[in-house]
Design a protein around this motif. Structure first.
Motif, PDB file in Angstrom:
ATOM      1  N   ARG A  27       0.820  -1.201   0.000  1.00 25.95           N
ATOM      2  CA  ARG A  27       0.000   0.000   0.000  1.00 25.95           C
ATOM      3  C   ARG A  27       0.859   1.259   0.000  1.00 25.95           C
ATOM      4  N   GLY A  28       0.285   2.313  -0.571  1.00 24.61           N
ATOM      5  CA  GLY A  28       0.883   3.635  -0.425  1.00 24.61           C
ATOM      6  C   GLY A  28       1.323   4.252  -1.730  1.00 24.61           C
ATOM      7  N   ILE A  29       1.248   5.580  -1.784  1.00 20.76           N
ATOM      8  CA  ILE A  29       1.781   6.366  -2.894  1.00 20.76           C
ATOM      9  C   ILE A  29       2.601   7.506  -2.316  1.00 20.76           C
ATOM     10  N   HIS A  30       3.763   7.716  -2.898  1.00 16.38           N
ATOM     11  CA  HIS A  30       4.579   8.893  -2.596  1.00 16.38           C
ATOM     12  C   HIS A  30       4.787   9.622  -3.915  1.00 16.38           C
ATOM     13  N   ALA A  31       4.300  10.855  -3.990  1.00 13.35           N
ATOM     14  CA  ALA A  31       4.460  11.669  -5.193  1.00 13.35           C
ATOM     15  C   ALA A  31       5.373  12.842  -4.883  1.00 13.35           C
ATOM     16  N   THR A  32       6.394  13.019  -5.713  1.00 12.75           N
ATOM     17  CA  THR A  32       7.284  14.171  -5.612  1.00 12.75           C
ATOM     18  C   THR A  32       7.027  15.051  -6.829  1.00 12.75           C
ATOM     19  N   LEU A  33       6.641  16.301  -6.579  1.00 10.97           N
ATOM     20  CA  LEU A  33       6.155  17.198  -7.622  1.00 10.97           C
ATOM     21  C   LEU A  33       7.103  18.380  -7.760  1.00 10.97           C
ATOM     22  N   PHE A  92       9.056  15.718   6.359  1.00 10.44           N
ATOM     23  CA  PHE A  92       8.693  15.108   5.085  1.00 10.44           C
ATOM     24  C   PHE A  92       7.760  13.918   5.299  1.00 10.44           C
ATOM     25  N   PRO A  93       6.743  13.766   4.442  1.00 12.85           N
ATOM     26  CA  PRO A  93       5.742  12.703   4.637  1.00 12.85           C
ATOM     27  C   PRO A  93       6.305  11.320   4.338  1.00 12.85           C
ATOM     28  N   GLN A  94       5.711  10.333   5.000  1.00 16.04           N
ATOM     29  CA  GLN A  94       6.066   8.929   4.790  1.00 16.04           C
ATOM     30  C   GLN A  94       4.797   8.143   4.495  1.00 16.04           C
ATOM     31  N   THR A  95       4.900   7.157   3.627  1.00 15.92           N
ATOM     32  CA  THR A  95       3.715   6.370   3.279  1.00 15.92           C
ATOM     33  C   THR A  95       3.169   5.619   4.489  1.00 15.92           C
ATOM     34  N   ARG A  96       4.033   5.191   5.394  1.00 11.13           N
ATOM     35  CA  ARG A  96       3.546   4.400   6.523  1.00 11.13           C
ATOM     36  C   ARG A  96       2.656   5.216   7.460  1.00 11.13           C
ATOM     37  N   ALA A  97       2.809   6.538   7.463  1.00 11.45           N
ATOM     38  CA  ALA A  97       2.014   7.377   8.365  1.00 11.45           C
ATOM     39  C   ALA A  97       0.556   7.474   7.924  1.00 11.45           C
ATOM     40  N   VAL A  98       0.278   7.197   6.648  1.00 11.40           N
ATOM     41  CA  VAL A  98      -1.097   7.282   6.144  1.00 11.40           C
ATOM     42  C   VAL A  98      -1.660   5.904   5.784  1.00 11.40           C
TER      43      VAL A  98
END
Length: 347
Positions: free
Chosen positions: A239-245, A282-288
């Motif tokens: 699971r999870g998405i990390h997008a860098t824009l 900075f956000p992490q996928t595991r946090a959501v």
């Protein structure tokens, strides 16, 4: 009590809908369809639902579905567009998690999905189900097109910049990575654990089906055509998405990172499912993971002319089924967070 039907309940978005709706105090799932699993008990296929549902899968039946208040389509593309017209005619509200009604231009849809659209007359009526921009329209809608997972993460990260006109819309880059569940539950060699474990790769570099959806949404927000370079990647996790824009500032040097931080915080201050992290975090996928939240942070590296936004979501929750339930709540005048109060799972 809201009567809910789910078409296509055997995939990951289907079982995620069932998980979330099992904790929704105002809804009852009364029908769940699957031609392949018709007659099989729900908890035989999904043992995590044992004790929560006393249901079996059934063949799609328009009359049964039309008796529901809301019907979710958790199906691949090319399914909803054949059944939705009958349900709308019966007065049933529909939330489509597939791509059938996300793109307004029927010819453009056909270019990306390789076939004519079966109900193009409904494309103009479908409301794009991103609550952070279309909450009022969703509340009045009979048909909601739930955004894709990559589009959700990318659009939420870019909305404040494009609404304020601070970045150049013709040269935006999105490098995004998703867990394997984003490819669905069907068997694919490329998604086997032995194929993805310890590996990281790009795919769809020449053109991904989510691209026209993202450009359509962002162009409407900015008031001018947005051109996006979008490169998706596959992560060795479920699971999870990390997008860098990456977006170029129109007037570099005039906005500090503190200015942009305030812009994002003010834009999302009243949004229950968007969390702008403190500057430098900075956000992490595991946090959501498991939660209907998007976490955002931003930087201007070396104080140059490019702003970098990082966005994380759970692709099955805020990127699909959680956002669909959020849309249902808005459509029916229920508290927006009903059934969606889950905290992210750690570790």
């Amino acid at each position: 009590m809201v009567k809910v039907g789910i078409v296509g309940g055997t995939g990951y978005t289907g079982v995620e809908l069932l998980r979330l709706l099992a904790q929704h105090e105002d809804s009852e799932v009364v029908a769940i369809t699957s031609r392949a699993e018709a007659g099989r008990r729900l908890d035989e296929l999904f043992p995590n639902l044992r004790g929560y549902y006393d249901l079996a899968f059934s063949e799609p039946d328009v009359d049964l579905l039309a008796s529901c208040d809301v019907v979710f389509f958790a199906t691949p593309h090319n399914v909803a567009m054949h059944l939705v017209p009958e349900l709308l005619a019966a007065g049933t509200r529909v939330i489509d998690l597939s791509a059938d009604y996300r793109i307004r231009d029927a010819e453009l849809w056909s270019q990306w999905y390789g076939e004519p659209h079966a109900s193009p007359e409904l494309l103009a009526d479908a409301v794009y189900g991103l609550p952070e921009i279309n909450r009022e329209q969703i509340a009045k809608a009979q048909l909601v097109a739930c955004p894709g997972c990559y589009p959700t993460a990318i659009e939420l990260g870019l909305i404040p910049l494009l609404e304020s006109g601070l970045v150049e819309p013709s040269n935006i880059i999105a490098s995004a990575a998703s867990g394997t569940s984003g490819a669905g539950r069907q068997a694919k060699i490329d998604n086997l654990a032995s194929e993805v474990s310890g590996s990281f790769k790009a795919y769809g570099v020449g053109g991904h089906r989510h691209l026209p959806e993202i450009e359509q949404c962002l162009s409407l927000l900015s008031g001018s055509d947005v051109s996006l370079t979008f490169v998706p990647h596959l992560l060795p996790m479920v699971r999870g998405i990390h997008a860098t824009l990456f977006a170029r500032l129109n007037k570099p040097g005039e906005q500090s990172i503190e200015d942009l931080q305030r812009l994002f915080e003010n834009r999302y201050r009243d949004e229950p499912f968007v969390d702008v992290l403190p500057n430098g975090t900075f956000p992490q996928t595991r946090a959501v993971k498991g939660a209907n939240h998007c976490q955002l942070s931003l930087m201007i590296p070396q104080q140059r002319d490019t702003v970098v936004v990082m966005s994380t979501i759970d692709n099955l929750v805020k990127g699909a089924s959680g956002q669909a339930v959020q849309n249902m709540n808005i459509m029916l005048g229920l508290p927006e967070d009903r059934g969606l109060r889950q905290v992210g799972l750690l570790p």
